[in-house]
Design a protein around this motif. Structure first.
Motif, short mmCIF file in Angstrom:
data_model
loop_
_atom_site.label_atom_id
_atom_site.label_comp_id
_atom_site.label_asym_id
_atom_site.label_seq_id
_atom_site.Cartn_x
_atom_site.Cartn_y
_atom_site.Cartn_z
N LEU A 156 -3.67 5.63 5.22
CA LEU A 156 -4.97 5.09 4.82
C LEU A 156 -6.11 5.94 5.39
CD1 LEU A 156 -6.74 2.89 3.54
CD2 LEU A 156 -6.48 1.56 5.67
N ASP A 157 -5.95 6.38 6.63
CA ASP A 157 -7.01 7.21 7.23
C ASP A 157 -7.16 8.55 6.49
OD1 ASP A 157 -7.44 5.21 9.05
OD2 ASP A 157 -6.22 6.11 10.65
N LYS A 159 -6.41 9.31 3.29
CA LYS A 159 -7.02 9.16 1.97
C LYS A 159 -8.47 8.72 2.07
CE LYS A 159 -2.82 8.49 -0.69
NZ LYS A 159 -2.15 7.73 -1.72
N THR A 160 -8.76 7.94 3.11
CA THR A 160 -10.16 7.54 3.29
C THR A 160 -11.01 8.75 3.64
OG1 THR A 160 -9.47 5.35 4.07
CG2 THR A 160 -11.70 6.05 4.61
N GLU A 161 -10.46 9.68 4.44
CA GLU A 161 -11.20 10.90 4.80
C GLU A 161 -11.39 11.81 3.57
OE1 GLU A 161 -13.30 13.53 7.12
OE2 GLU A 161 -12.65 11.45 7.55
N GLN A 163 -11.53 10.84 0.49
CA GLN A 163 -12.51 10.18 -0.37
C GLN A 163 -13.92 10.40 0.15
OE1 GLN A 163 -12.17 8.90 -3.26
NE2 GLN A 163 -14.10 7.82 -3.55
N ARG A 164 -14.03 10.44 1.49
CA ARG A 164 -15.37 10.66 2.05
C ARG A 164 -15.85 12.08 1.78
NH1 ARG A 164 -17.56 12.79 6.40
NH2 ARG A 164 -15.52 13.40 7.24
N GLN A 172 -9.94 4.57 -6.05
CA GLN A 172 -10.28 3.45 -5.15
C GLN A 172 -9.16 2.42 -5.09
OE1 GLN A 172 -12.96 3.38 -3.29
NE2 GLN A 172 -12.41 1.36 -2.36
N ILE A 175 -6.72 3.30 -2.36
CA ILE A 175 -7.23 2.99 -1.00
C ILE A 175 -7.11 1.49 -0.74
CG2 ILE A 175 -9.31 2.96 0.43
CD1 ILE A 175 -10.15 5.55 -0.92
N GLU A 176 -7.38 0.66 -1.75
CA GLU A 176 -7.27 -0.78 -1.55
C GLU A 176 -5.82 -1.21 -1.32
OE1 GLU A 176 -9.03 -2.45 -4.98
OE2 GLU A 176 -11.11 -2.03 -4.36
N GLN A 179 -4.96 -0.37 2.18
CA GLN A 179 -5.57 -1.33 3.12
C GLN A 179 -4.76 -2.62 3.17
OE1 GLN A 179 -8.35 -0.72 5.11
NE2 GLN A 179 -7.65 -2.68 6.06
#
Length: 409
Positions: A156-157, A159-161, A163-164, A172, A175-176, A179
């Protein structure tokens, strides 16, 4: 008779000697049956009055009783629980020591309870082993849940990075999902920790408590089993112990026998004196006893205590009124102990005795404030005790003859 002979020395004998040798009167002539009564009437009446007074003086100040016995205490042999006798360990009459097993009861029920308690304890031990395994299992599950959580968190970290840095490169929706997966792994960790805590609580608290309960039940069952062994509470001797296997004994309704403690009946003698002598009997009075079981023997004794209550006057509260006219006159109970340490060693416990108690006024006579007349009277009271002592010795001398020859048995 002895008192009458003694009193005649002061009345009849001097009168007779004067008329026989002083006046020269002879039997069959001047001294006839009529003349004896006519001339000695004052001496005869005086002799009788003096005899009655002397007997009253002797028996009041030097009381005597035949209601004396060497009572001894017995201990009933009763089990703590009712049951059927399985085995008798002692004979009909035998000495026993404290703790000696007298008889045993049927213990099949108690043995079954002990076995059940032991199996319960073993079962708890097995559950404790299984609980420790469950703790190990819960720790492994917790470690696995932590690993899964860390893996999902790392993904998760990442893919979140991404995406940022480059918006739109990662959908999205992914990512959900990640989560949700992380939250699920966290819930799995919480469940594993709860499972481990539950297993540890069972190992450290619940099962030890069950173990203690099982051991307590085992101890209780052992106590109930020990009650089937009936033991002697004191050193002594069992007499007339007719208990046999198969008999039913009950602590409330049917004792098993009687145990006589060692030394029972060898310390004190109990004597019941007349109520009129209540003011004369005092602790410290010297006494003598002659017992049937040791003939021709006089035992010096001392009164140690006098009971302040007469047993004939006792009553218990109930639904009936007390009628004093139906009450039997009781006696003053006195406790006597031998002056010698082994004074009652040869007397059989339960033996009946004759007891004389003697009043002593030595301290009053020796006091300075005691007058001459008062001292003389007290001397006379103490002296006439010799008559009672002589009577006791005559009774002790004639006791075997009276019992063996004159009783008709």
């Amino acid at each position: 008779m002895l008192e009458l002979m003694l009193c005649s020395l002061f009345t009849l004998v001097p009168d007779y000697l004067y008329r026989r040798y002083g006046q020269g009167k002879r039997f069959g002539r001047e001294i006839t049956l009529f003349s004896v009564w006519f001339e000695l009437r004052w001496g005869i009446i005086g002799c009788l009055m003096l005899t009655i007074g002397l007997i009253t003086l002797i028996f009041y100040f030097h009381p005597s009783t035949t209601s004396a016995m060497l009572f001894f205490r017995t201990v009933p042999i009763v089990p703590e629980i009712p049951g059927r006798v399985a085995e008798v360990k002692v004979d009909f009459s035998a000495p026993v020591t404290k703790g000696t097993v007298l008889f045993t009861l049927d213990s099949s029920k108690q043995q079954a309870a002990i076995e059940a308690a032991r199996r319960k304890s073993a079962e708890v031990d097995a559950q404790l082993v299984a609980a420790k395994v469950e703790v190990t299992k819960a720790e492994a599950q917790l470690q696995q849940a932590n690993t899964d959580y860390q893996q999902a968190k790392d993904e998760l970290d990442v893919k979140t990075e991404l995406q940022r840095r480059n918006p739109g490169i990662v959908p999205q929706r992914d990512i959900e999902k990640l989560q949700v997966a992380v939250d699920g792994r966290q819930a799995a960790i919480d469940a594993a920790m709860a499972s481990r805590q539950s297993a540890e609580t069972r190992v450290t608290t619940l099962l030890p408590a069950e173990k203690d309960s099982a051991e307590a039940a085992l101890a209780q069952a052992q106590v109930e089993y020990d009650k089937t062994f009936v033991r002697a509470g004191v050193d002594g001797r069992v007499e007339q112990f007719a208990l046999r296997p198969g008999d039913i004994v009950n602590p409330l309704m049917r004792p098993a026998g009687v145990l006589i403690p060692e030394g029972a009946g060898k310390r004190a003698l109990q004597a019941g004196f007349g109520q009129i002598e209540a003011q004369v009997l005092k602790p410290g009075m010297i006494a003598e006893a002659a017992c049937t079981s040791v003939p021709w023997t006089i035992i010096p004794m001392v009164i140690t205590s006098v009971q302040d209550y007469i047993a004939a006057g006792q009553f218990r509260g109930g639904e009936q009124l007390i009628d004093a006219s139906t009450a039997r006159p009781g006696t003053i109970l006195a406790f006597l102990e031998p002056i010698a340490t082994d004074g009652l060693a040869d007397v059989t416990a339960g033996s009946s005795c004759i007891v004389n108690a003697y009043t002593s006024n030595h301290e009053v006579i020796a006091a300075k404030e005691t007058g001459a007349v008062h001292g003389f009277v007290l001397h006379a009271i103490d002296t006439v005790g010799l008559v009672h002592a002589m009577l006791l010795r005559i009774q002790a001398l004639l006791l075997p003859i009276k019992t063996l020859v004159l009783s008709g048995h």
